[in-house]
Design an enzyme around this catalytic site. Structure first.
Site, PDB file in Angstrom:
ATOM      1  N   GLU A 153       0.827  -1.222   0.000  1.00  0.00           N
ATOM      2  CA  GLU A 153       0.000   0.000   0.000  1.00  0.00           C
ATOM      3  C   GLU A 153       0.859   1.270   0.000  1.00  0.00           C
ATOM      4  O   GLU A 153       0.476   2.299   0.555  1.00  0.00           O
ATOM      5  CB  GLU A 153      -0.964   0.012   1.191  1.00  0.00           C
ATOM      6  CG  GLU A 153      -1.827  -1.213   1.334  1.00  0.00           C
ATOM      7  CD  GLU A 153      -2.617  -1.546   0.068  1.00  0.00           C
ATOM      8  OE1 GLU A 153      -2.879  -0.628  -0.736  1.00  0.00           O
ATOM      9  OE2 GLU A 153      -2.957  -2.716  -0.123  1.00  0.00           O
ATOM     10  N   GLY A 154       1.994   1.187  -0.635  1.00  0.00           N
ATOM     11  CA  GLY A 154       2.942   2.305  -0.653  1.00  0.00           C
ATOM     12  C   GLY A 154       3.919   2.144   0.486  1.00  0.00           C
ATOM     13  O   GLY A 154       3.544   2.184   1.658  1.00  0.00           O
TER      14      GLY A 154
END
Length: 593
Positions: free
Chosen positions: A441-442
């Site tokens: 998610e980053g």
């Protein structure tokens, strides 16, 4: 077997004492159906499910893993039954709108329910988590017809959802994705391309999987401005809602991973699969970010769950393990040795984890409250302010909570000594499973760049200034008996204010400065946030009788004296600038001399 007891007393304290959740809910007409008794019942039922259903599957699921054979993915033994039980209990739609079969519960409450599942079985939790995220994106951007077709089935657990972003050549830089969407005469699209790292891309838990896929249409602008979002079902959906033929999408393989092995992380191939545009063409990234931001807070909760699980097991082990004697004399002279709890270093590790858990839980509920304001409030000014706060704190929730949690799990593992390295005690799996939360998610480095760039420098420090003003207002109202936390909170607020201004000024002079300072700035603002949370915890505990509340104040003292000093080193590293980092030539990193 590892233990887990849901920290319901701590959860009740955060909801009822720290945030006065019932008053908050009852004051909002869209949340008036929620009260403390309802929240209590939900948390108690989730505790039973987590302790009795998902915890026993955690180690076996890790050892068996997800299976890929003849193009099909199957989950470990017991997962399918547990998923059906979870779905039938209404848990997938706990926070969803009642219009689509959900229960409309506030985020303040669901973050605590999620914590218990992440603590007991993060691999299992990822399957419904992606469904909820997909549902949120569709609820925000899909057409009415699409919502009616997909949302009730997703929230009932009959169908599940995914998000398909990453490609072999394009991770964080989604602007360079190659997946194509060719329009068909009937208004649908043919989706062709390959996506990787797709959580729950295929499995046997639900009868259909609804993929949300980022792709580019033939005349799309270059970069992220040309990304569109498409619904691509595993099985086509007939006009009457029944399932039709198999779509041209499937798993090419599953990844062999360091952790979360029971979660099927798939390579997904779209071979001219039929897809349907969500929202407007070239505006898919905004829709996907609804899902991604939800997942980012969830990753922080994954960290909290792991840290709580690790702490409980390490504390129990340290209590039972006899080794050595206290430096001031035997504490258990009738036994061959004292428990290792007599040793200051063991206590340090446990208290670090406990302090992290207390502050992280409060912070997750606080961010959840801001999300509830954005969703349920009818006051435009309050919604705008909460949106700013969510934008600022989402990277903190994702990155700081997972960074601190990972360190807490390492400390807990260290309490076990050699046993922490052995599978049967559960600590090595806990560490392996949590590591990904800092990456997906980053990555946390990307989160730090988002915080310092978009959320601070780009708005000239407006978001952080609003946050600091709130913190100061709260601290200034504290009782004089709480001056120890009041003074610390005000001091940290001033330090962050000053270093933020320095960052804005230096970034204007040298574009490399912000990137080099990003992770230290994120941790500095994270420590400000934890200090604020402990100020709220201390305020809620102050004046109340009993060991439970006394311990809250004692832990606040511990945080101020033993954890918060890390702020000084973070600020010194920010002030050191970027020259010492960027001064090395690129050749240096591959040279052997």
């Amino acid at each position: 077997m590892p233990i887990y007891n849901a920290p319901l007393a701590d959860m009740r304290f955060i909801l009822n004492d720290v945030f006065q959740a019932e008053q908050f809910w009852q004051a909002n007409e869209n949340l008036a159906h929620v009260d403390a008794a309802t929240a209590e019942a939900i948390l108690e039922e989730m505790a039973k499910f987590a302790q009795n259903v998902t915890l026993p599957l955690n180690r076996s699921g890790d050892e068996e893993g997800a299976h890929f054979e003849n193009g099909k993915v199957t989950t470990p033994a017991g997962f399918k039954e547990a998923f059906h039980q979870y779905a039938q209990g209404g848990w997938i739609g706990l926070a969803a709108d009642e219009e689509w079969g959900g229960q409309g519960m506030p985020k303040m409450l669901t973050v605590l329910a999620d914590e218990m599942l992440f603590a007991t079985n993060p691999s299992f939790m990822l399957y419904p988590l992606l469904s909820v995220g997909a549902g949120m994106a569709l609820s925000s951007y899909a057409s009415q017809e699409q919502k009616e077709t997909y949302l009730p089935k997703i929230y009932s657990g009959e169908w599940s959802g995914t998000m398909c972003l990453t490609e072999p050549h394009a991770g964080t830089d989604l602007g360079i994705i190659k997946t194509k969407a060719e329009p068909n005469s009937d208004g649908s699209y043919q989706i062709t391309g390959t996506k990787i790292f797709i959580t729950g891309g295929d499995h046997d838990l639900a009868e259909n999987i609804i993929h949300l896929v980022l792709a580019k249409t033939p005349d799309a602008p270059a970069g992220s401005r040309g990304i569109s979002l498409f619904i691509v079902p595993k099985f086509m959906v007939n006009a009457d809602g029944s399932l039709g033929e198999r779509n041209a999408v499937g798993a090419g393989s599953i990844e062999h991973k360091m952790g979360i092995k029971a979660s099927a992380t798939c390579v997904m191939n779209f071979d001219g699969a039929t897809g349907y545009l969500v929202g407007k063409e070239n505006q898919g990234l905004a829709a996907m970010f609804v899902m991604m931001n939800y997942e980012r807070l969830s990753m922080g909760i994954q960290g909290l769950g792991a840290s709580e699980f690790a702490y409980q097991n390490a504390a129990q082990y340290a209590t039972d393990r006899l080794q050595g004697r206290s430096s001031i004399g035997a504490k258990s002279p009738e036994k061959p040795a004292d428990s290792i709890l007599v040793h200051g270093d063991v206590r340090r590790m446990l208290l670090n984890a406990r302090a992290n858990n207390e502050a992280s839980r409060a912070f997750a509920v606080y961010v959840g409250q801001q999300l509830d304001i954005t969703k349920f409030s009818t006051d435009p000014e309050a919604v705008a302010k909460a949106n700013n706060r969510v934008a600022l704190l989402t990277p903190i929730a994702k990155a700081f909570l997972t960074d601190t949690a990972f360190q807490a799990t390492l400390d807990a593992q260290m309490c076990f000594g050699g046993h922490g390295f052995i599978r049967e005690w559960g600590m090595e799996q806990c560490v392996r499973d949590l590591r990904i939360a800092q990456i997906y998610e980053g990555t946390n480095g990307v989160q730090a760049q988002d915080l310092i760039g978009r959320k601070t420098i780009k708005c000239d420090g407006e978001f952080i200034a609003e946050y600091i003003a709130e913190i100061r207002d709260f601290a200034n109202e504290l009782d004089t008996d709480l001056n120890f936390i009041k003074d610390a909170t005000l001091d940290v607020a001033t330090e962050i204010e000053m270093v933020t201004q320095r960052i804005i000024e230096r970034a204007a002079e040298n574009p490399d400065f912000s990137n080099a300072a990003a992770i230290d700035y994120l941790h500095a603002v994270g420590l400000l946030s934890f200090t604020y949370m402990f100020a709220r915890i201390a305020n809620a505990a102050y004046g109340k009788q009993g060991e439970f509340y006394t311990n809250k104040l004692s832990l606040t003292h511990y945080f101020i004296q033993r954890v918060l000093p890390d702020l000084n080193s973070r600020i010194l590293k920010i002030k050191a600038g970027c020259e010492v980092i960027m001064g090395f030539s690129e050749d240096y990193f591959t040279s052997q001399s």
